[in-house]
Design a protein around this motif. Structure first.
Motif, PDB file in Angstrom:
ATOM      1  N   UNK A 252       0.736  -1.194  -0.182  1.00  0.00           N
ATOM      2  CA  UNK A 252       0.078  -0.034  -0.002  1.00  0.00           C
ATOM      3  C   UNK A 252       0.950   1.361  -0.002  1.00  0.00           C
ATOM      4  N   UNK A 253       2.144   1.058   0.605  1.00  0.00           N
ATOM      5  CA  UNK A 253       2.985   2.219   0.868  1.00  0.00           C
ATOM      6  C   UNK A 253       3.433   2.692  -0.644  1.00  0.00           C
ATOM      7  N   UNK A 254       3.708   1.378  -1.453  1.00  0.00           N
ATOM      8  CA  UNK A 254       4.233   1.840  -2.779  1.00  0.00           C
ATOM      9  C   UNK A 254       3.168   2.341  -3.671  1.00  0.00           C
TER      10      UNK A 254
ATOM     11  N   UNK B 105       0.399   6.969  -6.590  1.00  0.00           N
ATOM     12  CA  UNK B 105      -0.496   8.058  -6.664  1.00  0.00           C
ATOM     13  C   UNK B 105       0.099   9.271  -6.326  1.00  0.00           C
ATOM     14  N   UNK B 106       0.821   9.440  -5.476  1.00  0.00           N
ATOM     15  CA  UNK B 106       1.549  10.747  -5.263  1.00  0.00           C
ATOM     16  C   UNK B 106       2.345  11.338  -6.438  1.00  0.00           C
ATOM     17  N   UNK B 107       2.947  10.364  -7.306  1.00  0.00           N
ATOM     18  CA  UNK B 107       3.609  10.746  -8.485  1.00  0.00           C
ATOM     19  C   UNK B 107       2.879  10.883  -9.585  1.00  0.00           C
TER      20      UNK B 107
ATOM     21  N   UNK C 179       9.441   2.045   1.543  1.00  0.00           N
ATOM     22  CA  UNK C 179       9.212   0.793   1.280  1.00  0.00           C
ATOM     23  C   UNK C 179      10.269  -0.344   0.817  1.00  0.00           C
ATOM     24  N   UNK C 180      11.432   0.283   0.097  1.00  0.00           N
ATOM     25  CA  UNK C 180      12.304  -0.436  -0.094  1.00  0.00           C
ATOM     26  C   UNK C 180      13.199  -0.798   1.071  1.00  0.00           C
TER      27      UNK C 180
ATOM     28  N   UNK D 215      10.780  -5.505  -2.294  1.00  0.00           N
ATOM     29  CA  UNK D 215      11.596  -5.415  -3.532  1.00  0.00           C
ATOM     30  C   UNK D 215      10.937  -4.834  -4.723  1.00  0.00           C
ATOM     31  N   UNK D 216       9.886  -4.978  -4.984  1.00  0.00           N
ATOM     32  CA  UNK D 216       9.138  -4.304  -6.149  1.00  0.00           C
ATOM     33  C   UNK D 216       9.305  -2.862  -6.328  1.00  0.00           C
ATOM     34  N   UNK D 217       9.363  -2.409  -5.137  1.00  0.00           N
ATOM     35  CA  UNK D 217       9.446  -0.757  -4.952  1.00  0.00           C
ATOM     36  C   UNK D 217      10.826  -0.483  -5.347  1.00  0.00           C
ATOM     37  N   UNK D 218      11.760  -1.204  -5.342  1.00  0.00           N
ATOM     38  CA  UNK D 218      13.099  -0.793  -5.958  1.00  0.00           C
ATOM     39  C   UNK D 218      13.005  -0.357  -7.524  1.00  0.00           C
TER      40      UNK D 218
END
Length: 883
Positions: free
Chosen positions: A758-760, A765-767, A782-783, A788-791
């Motif tokens: 959810x953080x990612x 959404x912010x971007x 998140x990283x 890992x997907x947030x990376x």
């Protein structure tokens, strides 16, 4: 009828008269819920069973509380009580009768035991060769059952220390379940699951000791011992089969046999209890549904776990539970309360943080050698090796974690000293590397170690972005414990772009007898452009017993537009007789000349017990317009345990006539089978017709059945999608009912509680809204938590803002964390930077064990594979340029 039987019949008859008094004379003015609260039991069904004479309260004080409430209501209504009522509501008489019946039961049990001494002697001789035969519960020390010792909380106190136990809400649920099992006629299965060091085993131990004190207990230490117990029919009534860390019996080469044996055990009369503890992540592994083309190695385990009464132990004490702890006089509990972050008392009690500090503080020689061995164990476990780690593997892998200078200074006894360090008990409680109990239950197995649970838990997060170097992979190839260990390590190497390493590990797994490893090698070779060898390996996998090997080959032929080659495989596939293979064959409809042939294969798979085949047939009926037949097949599939059938039934009930109750029932059944996707999707449909029910479904789906979404748990893509969609439903509802900003606040709360997906999502959404700095901050959080997907997302943002060097670093870390898609993104990056040769080698050959683009690797055979590799790499480059 024996004296005990007569007293029991009279006692239950008196209970029924008490229930009749409540119903007929008091007009049910006192509800079952009120009586349950007075007795301190969670369920009113428990009180209903008491008052219907179906069950004896184990604790007489609970019964006396019920009697007191009913007497007070009787006095309020009638004032002076009739003699019959007075006698029936006499607390002291109930206490006496309860004590008399308990004593009679004990005497009857003793007489039965004495009368069966001769038979028991014969039975003892028959079972004498079993390494882990049942013993009376009182003979078991909690340490022998896997209960963690605790920090003492007192200066100078040594030995095995257990603090005072603090019952919590999950304890109440577990004990009520055990009481029902003890009073019933059947065998039952209870699963206690939670994260590392949350008190799963202590919870189970305290419940068994409280509810089943006179039972026997058997604790098999490995799958072989479990199978021997089951084959010897050594588990009689009033026995607990104790399976601490139950995944160790259900994963691996003999897991399917163990699960099938346990399912048969549960079909026998009881009372008998199978009590298992397990981590959440292992539960997800064992209950995950494979994709249509994937193998299903855990079908038996998934069916077994679907029968369990599931008791979940939270990581942390709630605020209310922590308030209760304040009143506890135990020093260890008080120390844990004062030093625990976020209420994780049990982890502190098990010395988890001290273990991490001990591990991380080994800066120089000689302790650094011990740290290297521990790190090798952490990496071996998180990359797929089973819990039993050979010394040879740890010794050979340790150089991957040491610099040249300390390796040069290592003496001949460096490994013995390293093991001595790694086996040091922290706080006198638990060592980073412990011994593995011998199969017979006494002593330790030589040459094998077990990583402490909390360090295993810590390593999966702290080292989630690290891929070990070449010595680790070489050690894994030579010394991994079993074929299944090799297969899992090979998969980890594959996901991290180490294709040559993966191929070597698959080859070793195949040599050790894992037939599926041949097929995995075939996939790897085909993806690298080596079609002939891929075909050869599929046939080898088929010959070794992998029922899916030729299905994969047929699918490839169809992809390559060679239908005749695929059709020639049909007789071989059908001859395997494996229901999964038959269904996969039926699903490739272009292989067959008629619908009748497709139907025949699917029906055979269904008759062999493959529930997914019923769902497949139902979809065909639905496409043909026969909704009634389709619904019948979906219901049968759902009843046989296929969540896909539940999904199709829910969808059919909605599209047919917006049958909300039918949709909800099917979606909840899917959730019971482990599929929260159906619950989340249907919530979004139902909320328009029944907002309250839709919100309930969305909340359940968002919770994923109580599974923690913290960074310590890596949820699958579909689980994360369900959670995200369900939280979106709840956020929209919050915006509509509580005003602007409420939905965002709900999502932020979920993120603050550790939901890194959810953080990612909030970062994205912010971007999209133009808050680029906020997006970067959230992705970095998140990283940092190990997501890992947030990376990958953060790497793309860095690339978009022109920081190509940082983007490359982040893509590399993502590959090392197992995000294989980042490998090809990295190749795109190098191609755009004007380095096509490097990009081509990376796309085709992957990374070498130390993280650089690999040189062409040479597999078995005499062909010039390096030249073929160059051609294939050029093909990859064409794809990259086309993209």
């Amino acid at each position: 009828m024996t004296n005990a039987g007569a007293e029991e019949a009279a006692f239950f008859a008196r209970l029924r008269r008490l229930g009749e008094l409540r119903r007929a004379e008091l007009g049910e003015r006192v509800s079952l819920a009120v009586l349950a609260r007075a007795a301190g039991v969670r369920s009113r069904e428990t009180v209903r069973e008491w008052l219907s004479g179906g069950r004896m309260p184990q604790d007489p004080e609970q019964l006396l509380c019920v009697v007191a409430v009913l007497r007070a209501e009787a006095v309020r209504l009638r004032g002076e009580l009739p003699d019959e009522w007075r006698a029936l509501l006499d607390a002291e008489e109930w206490r006496r009768l309860h004590a008399d019946l308990a004593g009679a039961r004990g005497r009857a049990t003793g007489a039965a035991v004495r009368g069966g001494l001769a038979a028991r002697a014969l039975e003892e001789r028959r079972l004498a060769e079993l390494p882990d035969r049942p013993r009376p519960l009182g003979e078991w020390h909690p340490r022998a059952l896997g209960v963690h010792p605790s920090i003492s909380g007192a200066s100078g106190e040594t030995g095995f220390v257990l603090p005072e136990y603090v019952p919590r809400e999950h304890d109440r649920r577990l004990r009520e379940s055990l009481e029902r099992i003890a009073a019933g006629p059947d065998a039952a299965f209870v699963l206690v699951r939670g994260e590392s060091c949350t008190g799963k085993t202590r919870t189970a131990y305290e419940a068994v000791r409280a509810c089943l004190p006179e039972w026997e207990l058997a604790f098999p230490k490995d799958p072989d011992s479990l199978l021997k117990l089951l084959e010897a029919d050594a588990l009689g009534p009033r026995t607990v089969l104790w399976l601490d860390e139950g995944q160790d019996c259900l994963l691996g080469e003999r897991g399917a046999s163990a699960a099938a044996g346990l399912r048969r055990l549960l079909e026998r009369p009881g009372p008998l209890l199978v009590l298992m503890t397990m981590w959440h992540q292992h539960h997800r592994t064992l209950t995950a549904r494979p994709d249509a083309q994937a193998r299903d190695p855990h079908a038996q385990a998934r069916a077994l776990l679907g029968q369990a009464t599931d008791v979940r132990v939270p990581v942390a004490f709630s605020r209310e539970e922590r308030d209760q702890v304040r009143a506890i006089g135990d020093r260890a509990v008080a120390t844990a309360r004062m030093t625990s972050r976020e209420g994780a008392l049990t982890q502190t009690l098990a010395a988890g943080p001290e273990l991490v500090a001990f591990y991380e503080s080994a800066d120089g020689a000689p302790d650094c050698y011990g740290q290297a061995v521990i790190t090798a164990a952490m990496d071996a476990r998180r990359l797929g090796h089973g819990p039993e780690l050979p010394d040879a593997l740890l010794e050979s892998a340790a150089p991957a974690y040491l610099g040249e200078a300390v390796r040069a200074d290592a003496g001949a006894d460096w490994f013995a000293n390293a093991l001595r360090h790694a086996r040091t008990k922290v706080m006198g409680v638990v060592a980073p590397l412990g011994d593995v109990v011998a199969a017979g239950g006494m002593g330790a197995r030589p040459g094998v170690r077990r990583l402490a649970d909390y360090l295993d838990h810590h390593g999966r997060t702290a080292r989630s972005y690290v891929c070990p170097g070449a010595p680790f992979w070489a050690a894994a190839e030579r010394f991994a414990g079993s074929a299944s260990d090799l297969l899992q390590l090979a998969n980890s190497a594959h996901f991290r772009g180490r294709f040559a390493v993966a191929d070597a590990l698959y080859a070793r797994a195949a040599e050790r007898g894992d037939a599926s490893a041949w097929t995995e090698r075939a996939y790897l070779r085909r993806d690298r452009g080596c079609r002939e060898e891929a075909v050869e390996f599929c046939w080898k996998g088929h010959a070794a017993g992998d029922a899916d090997a030729l299905n994969s080959l047929a699918h490839w032929y169809l992809e390559d537009e060679e239908p005749e080659a695929a059709r020639r495989l049909v007789p071989e596939i059908e001859a395997t007789g494996h229901p999964r293979a038959l269904l996969s064959l039926a699903e490739e409809e272009q292989l067959h000349d008629s619908d009748a042939e497709v139907e025949r294969l699917a029906r055979i798979a269904a008759e062999l017990g493959w529930a997914q085949a019923l769902t497949f047939l139902g979809r065909r009926r639905l496409l043909g317009g026969d909704h009634g037949a389709a619904e019948d097949l979906f219901r049968r599939a759902m009843a046989d345990g296929d969540p896909g059938g539940a999904f199709e039934l829910a969808r059919l009930r909605w599209t047919s006539d917006k049958d909300v109750p039918g949709v909800v029932a099917a979606a909840r059944r899917a959730a019971e089978l482990g599929d929260y996707f159906t619950l989340g999707i249907m919530a979004q449909l139902v909320i328009g017709s029944d907002p309250a029910e839709g919100l309930r479904m969305a909340r359940e789906a968002a919770d994923l059945g109580g599974i923690s979404a913290s960074h310590t748990v890596r949820l699958s893509d579909w689980e994360n999608t369900v959670r995200q969609q369900s939280l979106a439903v709840l956020a929209d509802h919050a915006e509509a009912t509580d005003g602007p900003g409420a939905g965002e606040a709900l999502l932020l709360t979920a993120a603050e509680e550790g939901d890194l997906h959810v953080l990612a999502w909030l970062a994205l959404r912010a971007w999209d809204s133009g808050d680029h700095a906020g997006a970067v901050t959230r992705y970095e959080r998140a990283t940092a938590g190990g997501y890992a997907p947030a990376l990958v997302s953060l790497a793309h943002l860095r690339k978009a803002t022109g920081d190509v060097a940082e983007a490359e670093r982040l893509f590399r870390r993502a590959v090392d964390a197992g995000e294989l898609s980042a490998l090809y993104t990295l190749a795109h990056l190098w191609e755009e930077a004007g380095d096509p040769e490097r990009a081509g080698r990376l796309s085709f050959h992957g990374l070498d064990p130390d993280g650089e683009p690999a040189q062409p690797w040479l597999p078995d055979g005499d062909r010039d594979f390096a030249a073929l590799g160059a051609d294939a790499a050029e093909g990859w480059l064409k794809v990259l340029r086309a993209d």
